[in-house]
Write a protein that holds these residues in place. Structure first.
Motif, PDB file in Angstrom:
ATOM      1  N   PRO A  20      -1.824 -27.600 -37.181  1.00  0.00           N
ATOM      2  CA  PRO A  20      -2.732 -27.520 -36.034  1.00  0.00           C
ATOM      3  C   PRO A  20      -3.949 -26.635 -36.332  1.00  0.00           C
ATOM      4  CG  PRO A  20      -0.832 -26.135 -35.656  1.00  0.00           C
ATOM      5  CD  PRO A  20      -0.588 -26.886 -36.934  1.00  0.00           C
ATOM      6  N   ILE A  21      -3.784 -25.696 -37.232  1.00  0.00           N
ATOM      7  CA  ILE A  21      -4.870 -24.791 -37.638  1.00  0.00           C
ATOM      8  C   ILE A  21      -4.997 -24.891 -39.151  1.00  0.00           C
ATOM      9  CG2 ILE A  21      -5.626 -22.384 -37.700  1.00  0.00           C
ATOM     10  CD1 ILE A  21      -3.858 -21.871 -35.270  1.00  0.00           C
ATOM     11  N   PRO A  22      -6.224 -25.037 -39.677  1.00  0.00           N
ATOM     12  CA  PRO A  22      -6.374 -25.078 -41.139  1.00  0.00           C
ATOM     13  C   PRO A  22      -5.878 -23.781 -41.773  1.00  0.00           C
ATOM     14  CG  PRO A  22      -8.417 -25.692 -40.048  1.00  0.00           C
ATOM     15  CD  PRO A  22      -7.485 -25.225 -38.991  1.00  0.00           C
ATOM     16  N   PHE A  23      -5.254 -23.888 -42.923  1.00  0.00           N
ATOM     17  CA  PHE A  23      -4.736 -22.754 -43.689  1.00  0.00           C
ATOM     18  C   PHE A  23      -3.633 -21.999 -42.940  1.00  0.00           C
ATOM     19  CE2 PHE A  23      -9.131 -23.220 -45.243  1.00  0.00           C
ATOM     20  CZ  PHE A  23      -8.844 -23.568 -46.561  1.00  0.00           C
ATOM     21  N   MET A  24      -2.943 -22.646 -42.020  1.00  0.00           N
ATOM     22  CA  MET A  24      -1.899 -21.965 -41.252  1.00  0.00           C
ATOM     23  C   MET A  24      -0.738 -21.542 -42.140  1.00  0.00           C
ATOM     24  SD  MET A  24      -0.076 -23.162 -37.819  1.00  0.00           S
ATOM     25  CE  MET A  24      -0.076 -21.924 -36.574  1.00  0.00           C
ATOM     26  N   ASP A  25      -0.374 -22.334 -43.126  1.00  0.00           N
ATOM     27  CA  ASP A  25       0.726 -21.977 -44.019  1.00  0.00           C
ATOM     28  C   ASP A  25       0.411 -20.699 -44.802  1.00  0.00           C
ATOM     29  OD1 ASP A  25       2.140 -24.192 -43.192  1.00  0.00           O
ATOM     30  OD2 ASP A  25       1.313 -25.466 -44.783  1.00  0.00           O
ATOM     31  N   GLU A  26      -0.827 -20.568 -45.247  1.00  0.00           N
ATOM     32  CA  GLU A  26      -1.228 -19.371 -45.977  1.00  0.00           C
ATOM     33  C   GLU A  26      -1.236 -18.151 -45.061  1.00  0.00           C
ATOM     34  OE1 GLU A  26      -2.733 -22.291 -46.165  1.00  0.00           O
ATOM     35  OE2 GLU A  26      -2.445 -22.832 -48.269  1.00  0.00           O
ATOM     36  N   ILE A  27      -1.653 -18.339 -43.823  1.00  0.00           N
ATOM     37  CA  ILE A  27      -1.657 -17.231 -42.863  1.00  0.00           C
ATOM     38  C   ILE A  27      -0.223 -16.788 -42.581  1.00  0.00           C
ATOM     39  CG2 ILE A  27      -2.154 -16.605 -40.467  1.00  0.00           C
ATOM     40  CD1 ILE A  27      -4.612 -18.453 -40.639  1.00  0.00           C
ATOM     41  N   ILE A  28       0.683 -17.736 -42.401  1.00  0.00           N
ATOM     42  CA  ILE A  28       2.086 -17.401 -42.134  1.00  0.00           C
ATOM     43  C   ILE A  28       2.695 -16.673 -43.323  1.00  0.00           C
ATOM     44  CG2 ILE A  28       4.377 -18.380 -41.753  1.00  0.00           C
ATOM     45  CD1 ILE A  28       3.012 -20.540 -40.068  1.00  0.00           C
ATOM     46  N   THR A  29       2.377 -17.111 -44.531  1.00  0.00           N
ATOM     47  CA  THR A  29       2.897 -16.437 -45.720  1.00  0.00           C
ATOM     48  C   THR A  29       2.394 -14.996 -45.788  1.00  0.00           C
ATOM     49  OG1 THR A  29       2.967 -18.544 -46.900  1.00  0.00           O
ATOM     50  CG2 THR A  29       3.053 -16.541 -48.233  1.00  0.00           C
ATOM     51  N   ALA A  30       1.122 -14.790 -45.504  1.00  0.00           N
ATOM     52  CA  ALA A  30       0.572 -13.424 -45.519  1.00  0.00           C
ATOM     53  C   ALA A  30       1.195 -12.573 -44.417  1.00  0.00           C
ATOM     54  CB  ALA A  30      -0.941 -13.473 -45.351  1.00  0.00           C
TER      55      ALA A  30
ATOM     56  N   ALA B 239       5.937 -16.929 -33.785  1.00  0.00           N
ATOM     57  CA  ALA B 239       5.255 -17.916 -32.941  1.00  0.00           C
ATOM     58  C   ALA B 239       4.440 -18.891 -33.784  1.00  0.00           C
ATOM     59  CB  ALA B 239       4.357 -17.210 -31.937  1.00  0.00           C
ATOM     60  N   LEU B 240       3.743 -18.392 -34.786  1.00  0.00           N
ATOM     61  CA  LEU B 240       2.960 -19.281 -35.651  1.00  0.00           C
ATOM     62  C   LEU B 240       3.864 -20.198 -36.471  1.00  0.00           C
ATOM     63  CD1 LEU B 240       0.063 -16.999 -36.901  1.00  0.00           C
ATOM     64  CD2 LEU B 240      -0.078 -18.926 -35.334  1.00  0.00           C
ATOM     65  N   MET B 241       5.017 -19.697 -36.908  1.00  0.00           N
ATOM     66  CA  MET B 241       5.938 -20.541 -37.667  1.00  0.00           C
ATOM     67  C   MET B 241       6.476 -21.668 -36.794  1.00  0.00           C
ATOM     68  SD  MET B 241       8.046 -17.789 -39.939  1.00  0.00           S
ATOM     69  CE  MET B 241       8.929 -18.954 -40.928  1.00  0.00           C
ATOM     70  N   VAL B 242       6.857 -21.360 -35.558  1.00  0.00           N
ATOM     71  CA  VAL B 242       7.375 -22.393 -34.653  1.00  0.00           C
ATOM     72  C   VAL B 242       6.284 -23.410 -34.349  1.00  0.00           C
ATOM     73  CG1 VAL B 242       8.217 -22.786 -32.300  1.00  0.00           C
ATOM     74  CG2 VAL B 242       9.175 -20.935 -33.674  1.00  0.00           C
ATOM     75  N   LEU B 243       5.061 -22.946 -34.112  1.00  0.00           N
ATOM     76  CA  LEU B 243       3.942 -23.853 -33.867  1.00  0.00           C
ATOM     77  C   LEU B 243       3.693 -24.758 -35.069  1.00  0.00           C
ATOM     78  CD1 LEU B 243       1.623 -24.624 -31.904  1.00  0.00           C
ATOM     79  CD2 LEU B 243       0.235 -22.943 -33.127  1.00  0.00           C
ATOM     80  N   SER B 244       3.795 -24.199 -36.255  1.00  0.00           N
ATOM     81  CA  SER B 244       3.596 -24.993 -37.471  1.00  0.00           C
ATOM     82  C   SER B 244       4.697 -26.033 -37.647  1.00  0.00           C
ATOM     83  CB  SER B 244       3.549 -24.074 -38.685  1.00  0.00           C
ATOM     84  OG  SER B 244       3.433 -24.819 -39.864  1.00  0.00           O
TER      85      SER B 244
END
Length: 73
Positions: free
Chosen positions: A34-44, A23-28
């Motif tokens: 849309p959310i700061p540091f979202m790429d880092e969160i998705i990677t983790a 869900a976070l990947m599709v949102l990104s």
């Protein structure tokens, strides 16, 4: 900043963790940052998904006892 999110996600089981990550990947992809540091969160989260991914192998079949005689000498 990403620590609390990753800490929460590390307690999730595989199907739920996979759905959250997807869900976070599709949102990104749909909305850039849309959310700061979202790429880092998705990677983790993707790392946690891969760490929790287990192959289910069937348990080994029970062995039949060997027929015959045995002696101790």
């Amino acid at each position: 900043m990403t620590g609390p999110v990753v800490g929460f996600a590390s307690r999730l089981r595989f199907p739920t963790l996979f759905k959250v990550t997807l869900a976070l990947m599709v949102l990104s992809w749909l909305l850039p940052d849309p959310i700061p540091f979202m790429d880092e969160i998705i990677t983790a989260l993707a790392t946690l998904v891969l760490a929790n991914w287990k192959r289910s192998e069937p348990p080994p079949a029970p062995r039949e006892p060997i027929e015959g005689e045995s002696r101790r000498e």
